[in-house]
Scaffold this active site. Structure first.
Site, short mmCIF file in Angstrom:
data_model
loop_
_atom_site.label_atom_id
_atom_site.label_comp_id
_atom_site.label_asym_id
_atom_site.label_seq_id
_atom_site.Cartn_x
_atom_site.Cartn_y
_atom_site.Cartn_z
N VAL A 84 1.10 -1.33 -0.27
CA VAL A 84 -0.34 -0.11 0.15
C VAL A 84 1.57 1.59 -0.17
O VAL A 84 1.72 1.74 1.04
CB VAL A 84 -0.84 0.08 1.80
CG1 VAL A 84 -1.74 1.36 1.51
CG2 VAL A 84 -2.25 -1.06 1.48
N ALA A 129 4.81 4.10 3.04
CA ALA A 129 4.04 2.84 1.82
C ALA A 129 4.51 1.89 3.35
O ALA A 129 5.18 2.57 4.52
CB ALA A 129 4.67 2.89 0.81
N LYS A 130 3.49 0.60 2.98
CA LYS A 130 3.73 -0.93 4.01
C LYS A 130 3.37 -1.98 2.52
O LYS A 130 3.05 -1.37 2.20
CB LYS A 130 2.98 -0.69 4.98
CG LYS A 130 3.37 -1.43 6.18
CD LYS A 130 4.60 -0.59 6.57
CE LYS A 130 5.12 -1.20 7.91
NZ LYS A 130 6.47 -0.61 8.77
N GLY A 131 4.12 -2.81 3.28
CA GLY A 131 4.13 -3.85 2.86
C GLY A 131 3.61 -5.18 3.40
O GLY A 131 3.93 -5.29 4.42
N ASP A 170 11.17 -4.95 8.28
CA ASP A 170 10.00 -4.84 9.10
C ASP A 170 9.90 -6.47 9.67
O ASP A 170 10.65 -7.29 9.12
CB ASP A 170 8.39 -5.20 8.97
CG ASP A 170 7.43 -3.88 9.82
OD1 ASP A 170 7.72 -3.10 10.19
OD2 ASP A 170 6.43 -4.18 9.89
#
Ligand code: NAD
Length: 441
Positions: A84, A129-131, A170
């Protein structure tokens, strides 16, 4: 597990400790809801136009991919992956990728927004953002994790890129994961692109000082906070919750400034020593024992709950979210809380700490040292020139201190606590940029 070197992580055991730990649920507050409550308050203070408010609440891009993997027995298993991009108004988007069985799109969306605010607070030219990949790394071999990583990357070729979107490690991903992403992306581009990820091994273009950056930033925030309260570091007593990367390095660096660390903890328990904890010894112990601090003899054993309410000047929650809640905030004795973890304080605890006069340096400021040095890593990759550790640390200190000062000024201007001031600063920066750029279409 505390780590102080730039050695490659033990890839055969991808973060197993995370799965040994029971979920530390203390309150029903949800950290992401807590964040949205703070966002709403800041938006109100800024009189944000409804259009911009809605724009900033909505991610600019949400991608879901299917990741089919051939398992060792020849069968096929399909995993779901997400990325995202919450906002890329300020520059390429930046944010980690997590592997966990409960990752879902909503969580990734909220974490991506968090990254937008964090990057804006420290004034680095990145969006948020992050995934994530919904998988249970405990049940996968290293080869399967590598296949998942490579297929996820291949599916995200149109999303990732040094000028577009830059992943980082992460939960349950690490330097090795970044190396696979770099390799897969580079194979498709027909050239090596170190700038496509940060948090990669030094030998692949990682930055000196990246591993210690978050703890170092926490230390700078703690010193700044102590200064505002007139606490001299060499007279200060400090309790640190969590003894992983952030907690152990924060403790080590704060102690090096003369403060006395009187309490530390990890998932196996907490230790208290009024005479001062030997942080280096605790780090050595945690590196050589599977169960981290379990069995360590450097202090009196107390409960993890007691650690949070120890009489001390500074408390550094550096473990998990939801640790300081409306249930225990009344009992906090520290005058200063420096949030090493993301979301350690619930929105319900904010007014209680405020009424007690506790100064809270919020997560999106206090732990932004990590993303700041990720930015430095990306800059070095683009320059093709690595900086010395001294240069990295000097620029990190400058970035952290000036961010603290900007947040502090905003807090005085709006007569709000530092947390709300951080959100005001971040949202205002993104909103002003948006107004200048205008809406295309
Ligand atoms: P880590 O896995 O290295 O360490 C976490 C530590 O917390 C471990 O020592 C674990 O035993 C301990 N812990 C877990 N639950 C606990 C509990 N209930 N009581 C006491 N200790 C407990 O993780 P990390 O990288 O140090 O990250 C810690 C926090 O900092 C997370 O919230 C993370 O999102 C945040 N953070 C990390 C970075 C980074 O660069 N690593 C950057 C920004 C924010």
């Amino acid at each position: 597990m505390a780590t102080t070197t730039n050695d490659l992580p033990k890839t055969a055991t991808i973060a197993p400790s995370i799965y040994k730990e029971p979920a530390p649920i203390v309150d029903k507050d949800n950290p992401l809801e807590s964040m949205m409550q703070r966002f709403d308050r800041a938006a109100e203070i800024l009189h944000l136009e409804p259009g911009i408010y809605n724009y900033l609440k909505t991610p600019v891009k949400s991608v879901i991919v299917s990741i089919p993997i051939q398992m060792d027995d020849g069968s096929m298993q399909v995993f779901e992956g997400y990325r995202v991009i919450h906002n890329d108004i300020l520059g390429p988007s930046k944010g980690g990728i997590r592997y966990a069985p409960d990752v879902n799109l909503d969580e990734v969306k909220a974490l991506a927004a968090w990254m937008t605010w964090k990057c804006a607070v420290v004034d680095i030219p990145f969006g948020g953002a992050k995934g994530g990949v919904r998988c249970d790394p405990r049940k996968l071999t290293m080869q399967q994790i590598e296949k998942i990583t490579r297929r996820y990357t291949a599916n995200m070729l149109d999303v990732f890129g040094p000028d577009r979107d830059i992943p980082a490690p992460d939960v349950n991903t690490n330097e090795q994961t970044m190396a696979w992403i770099l390799d897969t992306y580079s194979m498709h581009m027909r050239r090596t692109e170190p700038g496509v990820v940060t948090g990669k091994p030094l030998v692949l273009g990682g930055s000196k000082g990246r591993r210690e950056a978050t703890g170092r930033g926490v230390m700078h925030s703690a010193l700044r906070g102590m200064d505002k309260l007139g606490i001299k570091p060499n007279h200060a007593t400090v309790a640190v919750e969590g003894f992983g990367n952030v907690g152990s390095i924060s403790a080590q660096l704060i102690a090096a400034e003369g403060a006395k660390i009187i309490g530390i903890s990890d998932i196996s328990g907490a230790y208290h020593n009024d005479a001062g904890i030997d942080v280096d010894d605790a780090i050595h112990y945690s590196e050589t024992h599977e169960f981290l601090l379990d069995g360590w003899k450097g202090g009196e054993k107390i409960t993890n709950e007691q650690l949070l309410t120890l009489p001390c000047d500074v408390l550094v929650p550096a473990a998990r979210e939801d640790r300081i809640t409306k249930r225990n905030a009344h009992n906090i004795h520290a005058k200063l809380i420096v949030e090493g973890a993301n979301g350690p304080t619930t929105a319900g605890a904010d007014p209680i700490l405020e009424s007690k006069g506790v100064l809270v340096v919020p997560d999106i400021l206090a732990n932004a040292g990590g993303v700041t040095v990720s930015y430095f890593e990306w800059v070095q990759n683009r320059m093709g020139y690595g900086w010395t550790l001294e240069v990295v640390n000097e620029r990190l200190e400058e970035a952290m201190n000036s961010a603290f000062d900007r947040v502090h000024e905003t807090s005085l201007k709006h007569k709000v606590p530092l947390r709300l001031a951080s959100y005001i600063l971040a949202i205002d920066k993104v909103a002003r940029t948006l107004r200048l750029r205008g809406i295309y279409g």
